[in-house]
Write a protein that holds these residues in place. Structure first.
Motif, mmCIF file in Angstrom:
data_model
loop_
_atom_site.group_PDB
_atom_site.id
_atom_site.type_symbol
_atom_site.label_atom_id
_atom_site.label_comp_id
_atom_site.label_asym_id
_atom_site.label_seq_id
_atom_site.Cartn_x
_atom_site.Cartn_y
_atom_site.Cartn_z
ATOM 1 N N PHE A 11 0.871 -1.167 0.000
ATOM 2 C CA PHE A 11 0.000 0.000 0.000
ATOM 3 C C PHE A 11 0.905 1.212 0.000
ATOM 4 O O PHE A 11 2.073 1.138 0.325
ATOM 5 C CB PHE A 11 -0.913 0.006 1.225
ATOM 6 C CG PHE A 11 -0.126 0.024 2.494
ATOM 7 C CD1 PHE A 11 0.389 -1.157 3.000
ATOM 8 C CD2 PHE A 11 0.164 1.203 3.128
ATOM 9 C CE1 PHE A 11 1.169 -1.137 4.137
ATOM 10 C CE2 PHE A 11 0.939 1.218 4.276
ATOM 11 C CZ PHE A 11 1.434 0.039 4.774
ATOM 12 N N PRO A 14 -1.549 7.229 2.270
ATOM 13 C CA PRO A 14 -2.976 7.472 2.071
ATOM 14 C C PRO A 14 -3.211 8.556 1.018
ATOM 15 O O PRO A 14 -2.500 9.564 0.990
ATOM 16 C CB PRO A 14 -3.458 7.936 3.448
ATOM 17 C CG PRO A 14 -2.455 7.371 4.408
ATOM 18 C CD PRO A 14 -1.153 7.331 3.659
ATOM 19 N N GLN A 40 -7.346 1.193 9.960
ATOM 20 C CA GLN A 40 -7.334 1.687 8.579
ATOM 21 C C GLN A 40 -6.194 1.054 7.788
ATOM 22 O O GLN A 40 -6.365 0.674 6.628
ATOM 23 C CB GLN A 40 -7.194 3.206 8.561
ATOM 24 C CG GLN A 40 -8.412 3.949 9.058
ATOM 25 C CD GLN A 40 -8.157 5.444 9.123
ATOM 26 O OE1 GLN A 40 -7.462 5.999 8.279
ATOM 27 N NE2 GLN A 40 -8.709 6.085 10.140
ATOM 28 N N ASP A 43 -7.033 -2.510 6.985
ATOM 29 C CA ASP A 43 -8.026 -2.501 5.903
ATOM 30 C C ASP A 43 -7.350 -2.242 4.557
ATOM 31 O O ASP A 43 -7.647 -2.907 3.568
ATOM 32 C CB ASP A 43 -9.111 -1.452 6.157
ATOM 33 C CG ASP A 43 -10.061 -1.827 7.291
ATOM 34 O OD1 ASP A 43 -10.099 -3.019 7.679
ATOM 35 O OD2 ASP A 43 -10.749 -0.914 7.790
ATOM 36 N N GLN A 44 -6.441 -1.279 4.519
ATOM 37 C CA GLN A 44 -5.712 -0.982 3.280
ATOM 38 C C GLN A 44 -4.892 -2.172 2.825
ATOM 39 O O GLN A 44 -4.758 -2.417 1.629
ATOM 40 C CB GLN A 44 -4.764 0.213 3.473
ATOM 41 C CG GLN A 44 -5.392 1.546 3.237
ATOM 42 C CD GLN A 44 -4.313 2.612 3.239
ATOM 43 O OE1 GLN A 44 -3.616 2.806 4.227
ATOM 44 N NE2 GLN A 44 -4.174 3.295 2.125
ATOM 45 N N GLN A 46 -5.716 -5.107 3.236
ATOM 46 C CA GLN A 46 -6.700 -6.158 2.959
ATOM 47 C C GLN A 46 -6.475 -7.375 3.847
ATOM 48 O O GLN A 46 -6.574 -8.517 3.406
ATOM 49 C CB GLN A 46 -6.702 -6.533 1.479
ATOM 50 C CG GLN A 46 -7.039 -5.380 0.585
ATOM 51 C CD GLN A 46 -6.930 -5.714 -0.888
ATOM 52 O OE1 GLN A 46 -6.571 -6.815 -1.283
ATOM 53 N NE2 GLN A 46 -7.250 -4.733 -1.715
#
Length: 186
Positions: A11, A14, A40, A43-44, A46
């Protein structure tokens, strides 16, 4: 079951909100990370995660769990701990200590140690910690947390290879059906 550390999605920083000008030039902001930021991040990435009965975030995999914990009076210490489920006997502890000494010498993280339960079962724990009470560069925090997670997964793969357990694990998983490559489904 083989776990490929590169299977953890990467990732980036943001993304700025749509229509906004993005982050101003200069260094990234300093933040005091909290559980919401880590949620967060997971979640990013996954990664499946839950909150346990003690309020810590947990990402489960087959054979181990990675905890994301804030400790201290003001939650000034952030720790990522991996609890590996594979049991070892007291007779195996010497061999295991030799292996984790090798890991600890050759890698930055997680630092791995043994925990011997009252019943004589030996298990492994990996741990990384960061002091965050006065704030930390958000990019550093995100990158470090992702790297710690990836390293916790990498240790599991490394110890399986070093102990020659791959065939045993594939038999347990149903002849290597490939289900062990990511987070566990709970």
């Amino acid at each position: 079951m083989s776990i490929d550390p590169s299977s953890i999605p990467s990732f980036g920083v943001p993304q700025p909100p749509a229509g906004g000008g993005g982050r101003p030039a200069g260094p990234p902001p300093i933040v005091v990370p909290d559980q919401n930021l880590v949620t967060q991040l997971l979640d990013q990435m996954q990664l499946k995660h839950v909150v346990d009965e003690e309020g810590d975030l947990v990402a489960p995999w087959d054979g181990f769990r990675v905890y994301y914990m804030f400790r201290g009076d003001q939650k000034e210490l952030f720790a990522v701990r991996a609890f590996y489920d594979r049991p070892y006997t007291l007779e195996q502890k010497g061999e295991i200590l030799d292996l984790i000494d090798e890991w600890n010498r050759e890698t930055l993280w997680p630092k791995v140690y043994t925990h011997t339960h009252e019943d004589g079962v030996v298990r492994l724990i990996g741990e990384c910690q960061m002091i965050i009470g006065t704030g930390v560069n958000i990019d550093y925090f995100i990158t470090t947390t992702a790297n710690w997670t990836q390293a916790a997964v990498g240790f599991e793969q490394w110890i399986v290879e070093r102990l020659g357990l791959q065939e045993d694990i594939e038999e347990i998983d149903g002849e290597g059906d490939g289900d062990g490559d990511g987070p566990a489904e709970d």
